[in-house]
Scaffold this motif. Structure first.
Motif, mmCIF file in Angstrom:
data_model
loop_
_atom_site.group_PDB
_atom_site.id
_atom_site.type_symbol
_atom_site.label_atom_id
_atom_site.label_comp_id
_atom_site.label_asym_id
_atom_site.label_seq_id
_atom_site.Cartn_x
_atom_site.Cartn_y
_atom_site.Cartn_z
ATOM 1 N N LEU A 256 -5.383 16.152 -23.979
ATOM 2 C CA LEU A 256 -5.079 16.027 -22.558
ATOM 3 C C LEU A 256 -3.568 15.942 -22.391
ATOM 4 N N LYS A 257 -2.999 16.976 -21.777
ATOM 5 C CA LYS A 257 -1.565 16.976 -21.504
ATOM 6 C C LYS A 257 -1.316 16.312 -20.157
ATOM 7 N N THR A 258 -0.244 15.508 -20.082
ATOM 8 C CA THR A 258 0.016 14.730 -18.879
ATOM 9 C C THR A 258 1.487 14.805 -18.498
ATOM 10 N N ASP A 259 1.768 14.473 -17.253
ATOM 11 C CA ASP A 259 3.148 14.393 -16.789
ATOM 12 C C ASP A 259 3.715 12.982 -16.947
ATOM 13 N N ALA A 260 2.969 12.070 -17.559
ATOM 14 C CA ALA A 260 3.476 10.711 -17.783
ATOM 15 C C ALA A 260 4.692 10.748 -18.705
ATOM 16 N N GLN A 261 5.599 9.805 -18.514
ATOM 17 C CA GLN A 261 6.804 9.733 -19.329
ATOM 18 C C GLN A 261 6.655 8.808 -20.533
ATOM 19 N N ASP A 262 5.579 8.016 -20.552
ATOM 20 C CA ASP A 262 5.438 7.020 -21.619
ATOM 21 C C ASP A 262 3.955 6.730 -21.802
ATOM 22 N N TRP A 263 3.649 5.909 -22.772
ATOM 23 C CA TRP A 263 2.266 5.526 -23.024
ATOM 24 C C TRP A 263 2.191 4.037 -23.330
ATOM 25 N N LYS A 264 0.990 3.484 -23.172
ATOM 26 C CA LYS A 264 0.757 2.068 -23.400
ATOM 27 C C LYS A 264 -0.595 1.900 -24.072
ATOM 28 N N LEU A 265 -0.823 0.724 -24.638
ATOM 29 C CA LEU A 265 -2.142 0.393 -25.175
ATOM 30 C C LEU A 265 -2.965 -0.243 -24.069
ATOM 31 N N LEU A 266 -4.180 0.276 -23.858
ATOM 32 C CA LEU A 266 -5.033 -0.175 -22.761
ATOM 33 C C LEU A 266 -6.413 -0.508 -23.302
ATOM 34 N N ASP A 267 -6.909 -1.679 -22.987
ATOM 35 C CA ASP A 267 -8.258 -2.065 -23.386
ATOM 36 C C ASP A 267 -9.271 -1.146 -22.701
ATOM 37 N N GLY A 268 -10.197 -0.595 -23.484
ATOM 38 C CA GLY A 268 -11.223 0.264 -22.922
ATOM 39 C C GLY A 268 -10.743 1.658 -22.551
ATOM 40 N N ALA A 269 -9.618 2.103 -23.107
ATOM 41 C CA ALA A 269 -9.065 3.411 -22.740
ATOM 42 C C ALA A 269 -9.898 4.570 -23.269
ATOM 43 N N ILE A 270 -10.693 4.334 -24.314
ATOM 44 C CA ILE A 270 -11.525 5.387 -24.898
ATOM 45 C C ILE A 270 -12.988 4.964 -24.797
ATOM 46 N N GLY A 271 -13.801 5.829 -24.214
ATOM 47 C CA GLY A 271 -15.228 5.545 -24.077
ATOM 48 C C GLY A 271 -16.071 6.625 -24.738
ATOM 49 N N TYR A 272 -17.341 6.309 -24.963
ATOM 50 C CA TYR A 272 -18.266 7.278 -25.575
ATOM 51 C C TYR A 272 -19.680 6.931 -25.124
ATOM 52 N N TYR A 273 -20.501 7.976 -24.980
ATOM 53 C CA TYR A 273 -21.795 7.801 -24.325
ATOM 54 C C TYR A 273 -22.860 8.666 -24.977
ATOM 55 N N GLN A 274 -23.984 8.041 -25.285
ATOM 56 C CA GLN A 274 -25.182 8.744 -25.748
ATOM 57 C C GLN A 274 -26.107 8.912 -24.556
ATOM 58 N N ALA A 275 -26.333 10.188 -24.166
ATOM 59 C CA ALA A 275 -27.000 10.477 -22.895
ATOM 60 C C ALA A 275 -28.508 10.647 -23.022
ATOM 61 N N GLY A 276 -29.081 10.409 -24.208
ATOM 62 C CA GLY A 276 -30.527 10.476 -24.353
ATOM 63 C C GLY A 276 -31.089 11.881 -24.330
ATOM 64 N N GLU A 277 -30.325 12.840 -24.837
ATOM 65 C CA GLU A 277 -30.730 14.244 -24.780
ATOM 66 C C GLU A 277 -32.036 14.491 -25.526
ATOM 67 N N GLU A 278 -32.215 13.833 -26.656
ATOM 68 C CA GLU A 278 -33.470 13.953 -27.419
ATOM 69 C C GLU A 278 -34.327 12.699 -27.302
ATOM 70 N N GLN A 280 -33.154 9.560 -26.996
ATOM 71 C CA GLN A 280 -32.548 8.330 -27.497
ATOM 72 C C GLN A 280 -32.231 7.383 -26.335
ATOM 73 N N ALA A 281 -31.896 6.178 -26.703
ATOM 74 C CA ALA A 281 -31.489 5.197 -25.686
ATOM 75 C C ALA A 281 -30.195 5.644 -25.027
ATOM 76 N N LEU A 282 -30.027 5.301 -23.759
ATOM 77 C CA LEU A 282 -28.784 5.554 -23.052
ATOM 78 C C LEU A 282 -27.814 4.433 -23.403
ATOM 79 N N LEU A 283 -26.744 4.784 -24.119
ATOM 80 C CA LEU A 283 -25.847 3.765 -24.629
ATOM 81 C C LEU A 283 -24.397 4.174 -24.400
ATOM 82 N N PHE A 284 -23.572 3.198 -24.031
ATOM 83 C CA PHE A 284 -22.147 3.420 -23.788
ATOM 84 C C PHE A 284 -21.350 2.406 -24.589
ATOM 85 N N GLY A 285 -20.210 2.830 -25.080
ATOM 86 C CA GLY A 285 -19.289 1.923 -25.742
ATOM 87 C C GLY A 285 -17.865 2.292 -25.405
#
Length: 322
Positions: A256-278, A280-285
């Motif tokens: 992801l390219k951005t016009d931001a000039q800097d970066w920071k560490l953010l709690d919860g900045a990266i998420g992932y999700y199992q959508a139950g396609e086969e 499975q349980a619907l799960l997010f982390g």
């Protein structure tokens, strides 16, 4: 690191080709903050519609979602990797990555006769992503299982000097990691800071023989495999099907390219999700990660700012005396 139950077919399916006429593709095509210039008001334009060709996923869409293709010549989201250098001791960390932007459109999509079209696969630009910062989070949890690791990167693109955030998920490569997790969506958050809405242009790069392509990217927090995503300026949803048991243990390097000039560490900045396609349980982390931010002014800049205010006040007082 060991590779477990990984099919060669997954590698072949992953190799595809590039973006919006060979470049990172905006996730806000045809959208905007309306005449007042402020996002979140009633005059915003956030339509998700096909353009003149009537087909969602082509370059003339007005959309917050951009769809790739499982074909070497037609995937607008793929940047062709020309070569990369990895960090000593960890081959999963690219310290630099050379890419070529490539024309992906047919003559009809270019809107010109076939004789005048730029052939698919033609290089249109080149750049190098140079690593500025990285984080590795191990023992990702999905429900009660540990499933793998996530690599988080900040690069600078030599082509335009912009920051690029990169994400790469690697599932099931340790004995303690479950084999059957499926990540249908991977997310990045933190693209709104106060009144600032940061740009996010999406692409992906092929990094190893076990990478899965990026199916689509949207400026949303969508949690469904069907339907139209709702605009969410703070969130980027990256859809794929990273699943060790299906032979897709790694994501590609999702960018992801951005016009931001800097970066920071953010709690919860990266998420992932199992959508139950086969079924499975619907799960997010989620885990901590890098997010765009405005640079913090140096103390000397504060001093200059205050001095400027003082000068303005002095001039105003003098004018009042006249």
């Amino acid at each position: 690191m060991k590779l477990r139950t990984t099919a060669l077919a997954a590698m072949l399916a992953a190799i595809a080709a590039p973006t919006q006429a060979g470049d990172f593709t905006s996730l806000l095509i045809g959208t905007g903050p309306g005449p007042d210039g402020i996002w979140g008001n009633a005059n915003d334009t956030d339509a998700i519609l096909p353009g003149l060709d009537g087909v969602l996923g082509t370059s003339d869409d007005t959309t917050v979602k951009v769809t790739g293709a499982n074909a070497p010549a037609g995937d607008k989201l793929y940047l062709e990797t020309l070569g990369f250098t990895t960090m000593a001791g960890n081959a999963n960390i690219a310290t630099s990555l050379n890419y070529a932007a490539t024309e992906w459109r047919t003559a009809a999509q270019q809107g010109v006769p076939a004789a005048n079209a730029v052939p698919r696969g033609t290089y249109t630009a080149f750049g190098t992503l140079n690593l500025l910062d990285y984080r590795v989070t191990t023992n990702l949890a999905l429900g009660s299982d540990l499933i793998g690791d996530v690599y988080d990167f900040v690069y600078r693109d030599t082509r335009d000097n912009k920051l690029v955030f990169g994400t790469r998920f690697i599932l099931g490569q340790e004995a303690a990691y479950a084999d059957d997790a499926e990540l249908n969506y991977m997310y990045r958050y933190g693209f709104v800071e106060g009144d600032t809405v940061f740009e996010a242009d999406a692409a992906w790069a092929f990094f190893s023989d076990f990478d899965l392509r990026l199916y689509n990217a949207s400026r949303s927090n969508v949690r469904a495999l069907t339907g139209i995503p709702t605009l969410d300026l703070n969130s980027i949803a990256l859809q794929a099907d990273v699943n060790l048991s299906e032979g897709n243990p790694f994501s590609g390097l999702y960018l992801l390219k951005t016009d931001a000039q800097d970066w920071k560490l953010l709690d919860g900045a990266i998420g992932y999700y199992q959508a139950g396609e086969e079924g499975q349980a619907l799960l997010f982390g989620s885990v901590a990660g890098f997010a765009p931010t405005a640079p913090i002014p140096e103390p000397s800049e504060y001093a200059m700012f205050l001095a400027g205010l003082g000068l303005i006040g002095l001039v105003a007082r003098r004018r009042m005396r006249v």
